[in-house]
Design an enzyme around this catalytic site. Structure first.
Site, PDB file in Angstrom:
ATOM      1  N   LYS A 177       0.873  -1.185   0.000  1.00 39.83           N
ATOM      2  CA  LYS A 177       0.000   0.000   0.000  1.00 39.83           C
ATOM      3  C   LYS A 177       0.905   1.229   0.000  1.00 39.83           C
ATOM      4  O   LYS A 177       1.958   1.217   0.669  1.00 39.83           O
ATOM      5  CB  LYS A 177      -0.847  -0.068   1.270  1.00 39.83           C
ATOM      6  CG  LYS A 177      -1.953   0.951   1.429  1.00 39.83           C
ATOM      7  CD  LYS A 177      -2.749   0.630   2.699  1.00 39.83           C
ATOM      8  CE  LYS A 177      -3.947   1.535   2.870  1.00 39.83           C
ATOM      9  NZ  LYS A 177      -4.779   1.165   4.052  1.00 39.83           N
ATOM     10  N   SER A 221      -9.498   0.621   2.929  1.00 42.82           N
ATOM     11  CA  SER A 221      -8.732   1.571   2.148  1.00 42.82           C
ATOM     12  C   SER A 221      -7.565   0.932   1.403  1.00 42.82           C
ATOM     13  O   SER A 221      -6.950   1.567   0.553  1.00 42.82           O
ATOM     14  CB  SER A 221      -8.172   2.679   3.060  1.00 42.82           C
ATOM     15  OG  SER A 221      -7.269   2.127   4.019  1.00 42.82           O
ATOM     16  N   SER A 226      -9.623  -1.944   7.027  1.00 43.70           N
ATOM     17  CA  SER A 226      -9.063  -1.651   5.709  1.00 43.70           C
ATOM     18  C   SER A 226      -8.260  -2.787   5.082  1.00 43.70           C
ATOM     19  O   SER A 226      -7.861  -2.690   3.922  1.00 43.70           O
ATOM     20  CB  SER A 226      -8.199  -0.386   5.760  1.00 43.70           C
ATOM     21  OG  SER A 226      -9.021   0.751   5.851  1.00 43.70           O
TER      22      SER A 226
END
Lengths: 30, 440
Positions: free
Chosen positions: B60, B136, B160
């Site tokens: 990420k 996310s 997330s």
């Protein structure tokens, strides 16, 4: 709108009869 | 295959699939080939290699990667200099031989569940590109689901990792709070942030998790515990593990028929007949969100004062509202967290693993604002986190498992274990996989 949502969440949470001797000290321990 | 061939294959697949799904914001090709060639040289010399030697992976884009600007999904961070050191867990994966191929799209500052990023575009779900990949950590999850990389890293504050794992139909781990260092991970809500991996099978998830363990004095939350690897226990029988289904406190009434079906399949495979009443599910979520709003806004206060126009409009509203949270609400939420943790410690005296839905419903079309659940019209984006936020609030480990879908869209279930008992959740996940209850 976002703050109204926060207020609604707080209202729902703070209805809870949390005992007075519960302290936030150990908050971050799993 | 050589490490170089594996990296070639990963980049070929990224070139082929990324234009459709928009998973990556940066590719680290020069580094990847350098790392891969070093592994191939060492292999040729007969040296002992790490457990992930030559395995491509992605992170990420809130993880520090040397020479890359840590975007954290934002426009504002673009003005920062590139990172001068890898994040702790990236260094760990490098030591295990894994090869970094790039950084993935995410919600701005990890604030949301749909990866509809205003600056970098939405990540699309590889199971149905008209739908969200979840968030996310949507780019990391979709990159694994679309077979671009076998493993990736996300972060989980209120769901997330677990939400996109469930919606994309892959495995994900949110470890115990304090297990994996967040050093070099751009913070969102430090008292709730967790680092963790995604994978398409339990063995890969375990290998990645095992490689990242270890105390790190640079993360104040990191606990001084020896590494407790799980790869070697995946095949251990689950007969002695007490498993129960989550129930109660508005939990059941929010489940869609698809989520009920996924839970039923997991329960049937595990032969679970026991239910446990989840204490104060709704209040736990409320407290988690209030802490999130307040802590996240506090961290962003400098930019909110000077660069407010540079935020994603959706995220900006959340940060501004969070800046108004009274101290009384925050402190009550933190006190409630202590009470809630103790309530679950008692619950875990009678059960070892609790099975709950990862999300209440499958991935919805991008751009949608509301969802109808049992005759109630609810804002869609926060609803993705209904069932995940209470467990990150607790800090306990959760493995998300993709249940073989009856319909076109995948759904996950959470396997929730007591603090520091990732091994229990992993063993149950491995059993579900062995028995054919999962599908990737």
């Amino acid at each position: 709108m976002n703050f109204e949502r926060s207020a609604a969440l707080a209202k729902a949470l703070m209805d809870f009869p949390l005992p007075a001797d519960v302290h936030p000290a150990a908050t971050y321990e799993a | 295959m050589t490490a170089r061939e594996r990296v070639d294959e990963a980049f070929r697949r990224i070139r082929e699939a990324n234009p459709q799904y928009n998973c990556f914001t940066d590719l680290t090709q020069e580094r990847a080939y350098r790392e891969a060639e070093e592994i191939d040289r060492r292999r040729a010399r007969g040296e002992k290699l790490g457990p992930l030697a030559g395995v491509p992976y992605a992170v990420k884009n809130l993880y520090d990667v040397t020479g890359v600007v840590t975007l954290a999904g934002s426009k504002i961070n673009r003005d920062n200099p590139p990172a001068t050191r890898d994040a702790f867990v990236v260094r760990k994966l490098h030591a295990a031989g894994a090869v970094l191929v790039g950084a993935c799209n995410m919600e701005e500052y990890a604030y949301g569940f749909t990866t509809e990023n205003f600056h970098y575009g939405a990540t699309r779900n590889p199971r149905d590109p008209s739908r969200t990949a979840g968030g996310s950590s949507g780019g990391s999850a979709a990159a694994v689901a679309a077979d671009m990389v076998p493993i990736s890293l996300g972060s989980d504050t209120n769901g997330s990792i677990r939400v996109p794992a469930g919606l994309c139909g892959i495995f994900g781990l949110k470890p115990t709070y304090g297990r994996l260092s967040r050093q070099g991970v751009f913070p969102f809500v430090p008292s709730l942030d967790h680092a963790g991996p995604f994978a398409r099978n339990v063995a890969d998830l375990a290998a990645c998790y095992d490689a990242m363990q270890g105390h790190d004095a640079e993360d104040p939350a990191s606990r001084e515990r020896p590494a407790e690897p799980v790869s070697d226990v995946l095949g251990v029988a689950i007969g002695g593990i007490r498993i129960a289904l989550a129930a109660g406190d508005h939990y059941d009434e929010l489940l869609s028929p698809e989520a009920q079906q996924a839970l039923l399949q997991a329960a049937q495979c595990l032969d679970v007949k026991t239910k446990v009443e989840v204490p104060e599910f709704a209040r736990a979520r409320a407290a988690a969100l209030l802490i999130t709003f307040a802590e996240a806004s506090n961290l962003q206060m400098g930019n909110l004062k000077t660069r407010v126009a540079d935020y994603d409009p959706a995220t900006r509203e959340r940060f501004l509202a969070g800046a108004l949270i009274p101290a009384e609400w925050l402190l009550f939420a933190q006190r409630f967290r202590a009470w809630y943790r103790d309530a679950w410690r008692k619950l875990f005296e009678t059960v070892d693993v609790v099975v709950a839905a990862a999300t209440a419903f499958p991935a919805q079309p991008l751009g949608r604002d509301t969802i109808r659940l049992n005759d109630r019209e609810l804002p869609l984006r926060p609803a993705y986190g209904f069932f995940s936020a209470p467990f990150s609030f607790l800090g306990v480990p959760v493995v998300t498992v993709p249940i073989r879908p009856r319909g076109p869209l995948p759904l996950g279930v959470q396997l929730i274990a007591p603090a520091w008992r990732e091994d229990l959740a992993f063993r149950v996940a491995a059993y579900l996989e062995r028995e054919g209850a999962t599908s990737v």
